[in-house]
Design a protein around this motif. Structure first.
Motif, PDB file in Angstrom:
ATOM      1  N   SER A  23      47.280 -15.352  67.366  1.00 50.42           N
ATOM      2  CA  SER A  23      46.736 -16.235  68.418  1.00 50.42           C
ATOM      3  C   SER A  23      47.771 -16.578  69.486  1.00 50.42           C
ATOM      4  CB  SER A  23      46.163 -17.524  67.816  1.00 50.42           C
ATOM      5  OG  SER A  23      45.111 -17.256  66.932  1.00 50.42           O
TER       6      SER A  23
ATOM      7  N   THR B 152      43.957 -18.549  71.133  1.00 51.20           N
ATOM      8  CA  THR B 152      42.553 -18.181  70.919  1.00 51.20           C
ATOM      9  C   THR B 152      41.747 -18.340  72.206  1.00 51.20           C
ATOM     10  OG1 THR B 152      42.884 -19.205  68.748  1.00 51.20           O
ATOM     11  CG2 THR B 152      40.731 -18.318  69.178  1.00 51.20           C
TER      12      THR B 152
ATOM     13  N   LYS C 178      44.962 -10.125  70.978  1.00 51.55           N
ATOM     14  CA  LYS C 178      43.677  -9.475  70.725  1.00 51.55           C
ATOM     15  C   LYS C 178      42.896  -9.411  72.023  1.00 51.55           C
ATOM     16  CE  LYS C 178      39.997 -11.551  69.966  1.00 51.55           C
ATOM     17  NZ  LYS C 178      38.939 -12.489  69.546  1.00 51.55           N
TER      18      LYS C 178
ATOM     19  N   THR D 106      35.138  -2.972  66.813  1.00 45.96           N
ATOM     20  CA  THR D 106      36.520  -2.765  66.354  1.00 45.96           C
ATOM     21  C   THR D 106      36.966  -1.342  66.661  1.00 45.96           C
ATOM     22  OG1 THR D 106      36.456  -4.437  64.610  1.00 45.96           O
ATOM     23  CG2 THR D 106      37.992  -2.619  64.310  1.00 45.96           C
TER      24      THR D 106
ATOM     25  N   TYR E 296      38.786  -9.721  57.568  1.00 44.74           N
ATOM     26  CA  TYR E 296      38.193  -9.469  58.882  1.00 44.74           C
ATOM     27  C   TYR E 296      36.964  -8.552  58.791  1.00 44.74           C
ATOM     28  CZ  TYR E 296      42.816 -11.037  60.580  1.00 44.74           C
ATOM     29  OH  TYR E 296      43.979 -11.730  60.824  1.00 44.74           O
TER      30      TYR E 296
ATOM     31  N   TRP F 269      41.603  -9.830  64.585  1.00 44.29           N
ATOM     32  CA  TRP F 269      40.893 -10.994  64.059  1.00 44.29           C
ATOM     33  C   TRP F 269      39.735 -11.340  64.989  1.00 44.29           C
ATOM     34  CZ3 TRP F 269      42.370 -16.671  65.113  1.00 44.29           C
ATOM     35  CH2 TRP F 269      41.581 -17.530  64.332  1.00 44.29           C
ATOM     36  N   GLN F 270      38.588 -11.618  64.403  1.00 46.20           N
ATOM     37  CA  GLN F 270      37.375 -12.023  65.111  1.00 46.20           C
ATOM     38  C   GLN F 270      36.708 -10.887  65.882  1.00 46.20           C
ATOM     39  OE1 GLN F 270      38.858 -15.464  67.339  1.00 46.20           O
ATOM     40  NE2 GLN F 270      38.057 -16.851  65.790  1.00 46.20           N
TER      41      GLN F 270
END
Length: 275
Positions: free
Chosen positions: A199, A203, A241, A32, A53, A24-25
């Motif tokens: 998350s 985050t 992430k 990526t 995404y 995500w993000q």
């Protein structure tokens, strides 16, 4: 054995690696591709993406270009939250499979019980039952090994359970030290559904909390390692992430145990303690 290759058993008997790599993000394209490539090199065998995404193609390409066989990587994607019709589910699933260039998907989730722009303002119970029927049909086709949901509260999950022939295997929710959603977490677990934590690092906000920093120092680990381990010790699957290869590698080093009293302190943190 590495925690990255240890597994939980889903309620349909399939195995899922205990730690996933979240995307995500992370923008689609080289970012990526590089992040997923680094994650696979570091030992991750569970990659999480979503149509929303806009990076599925890059995820699929990184997996195919890696030294790891496709069947040894557990891959999750998600149906857009805005899709609330049977035909829409089928069309979006086909789009996801084309982007990933896969013959099968390990886990497919409904991204949310409501379109993001209408979060909590409109009842989508009937539409979600129709969506779940399409998810079940995709599951029956064999193109997906497990199906589940994301961001579903107790009401939304009960609505699915009341009408389902196939119970959701997973409920992926926002979850981290200081934000543990005790009601939905207990309800999900009580129904034999695995809880996944997106998350798990709040985050990034958890890195600024001085109490967490001091506790991480006590265990001679990073804040990220402490936060991920907190999730794991609650029998929940974290999806950290990162984009920096060193951070990706660091997040895999989880061979330590948080004491019960410190687990309680982390759980007692408040979301407002971050930021």
């Amino acid at each position: 054995m590495s925690i990255l290759t240890e597994t939980y058993q889903l309620n349909n008997g399939n195995e899922i690696p205990k730690v996933g790599f979240g995307t995500w993000q992370i923008p689609g394209g080289q970012q990526t591709y590089a992040a997923v490539s680094a994650a696979l090199k570091a030992g991750y065998r569970h990659i999480d993406t979503a149509k929303a995404y806009h990076n599925e193609e890059s995820v699929g390409q990184a997996i195919f270009d890696s030294d790891v066989d496709r069947e040894n990587v557990f891959v999750t994607s998600k149906l857009p939250a805005e899709t609330k019709s049977y035909d829409g589910v089928i069309n979006d699933f086909r789009s996801t499979m084309k982007a990933l260039d896969f013959s099968y998907l390990d886990l497919y989730l409904i991204h949310a019980p409501w379109p993001w722009a209408e979060r909590g303002s409109t009842n989508y119970d009937e539409a979600n039952v129709e969506v779940w029927q399409a998810m079940q049909d995709i599951y029956a086709s064999g193109e997906v090994k497990a199906i589940g949901v994301s961001n579903f509260n107790t009401h939304d999950l009960q609505n699915i359970l009341d009408h389902a022939d196939v119970k959701p295997a997973v409920n992926q929710i926002r979850y981290f030290a200081g934000y543990t959603e005790p009601e939905i977490t207990k309800f999900t677990k009580d129904h034999g559904i695995l809880v996944e934590a997106y998350s798990p690092l709040a985050t990034g906000a958890i890195f600024e909390n001085q109490d967490v920093i001091k506790m991480a120092d006590k265990y001679h680990v990073s804040v990220a390692q402490l936060a991920i381990k907190f999730v794991l010790q609650n029998d929940i699957l974290p999806l950290p992430k990162a984009t920096d290869p060193a951070h990706i590698e660091n997040n895999t080093k989880l061979d330590f145990q948080i004491a019960d009293e410190d687990m309680k302190k982390l759980a007692a943190l408040n979301d407002s303690d971050f930021g």
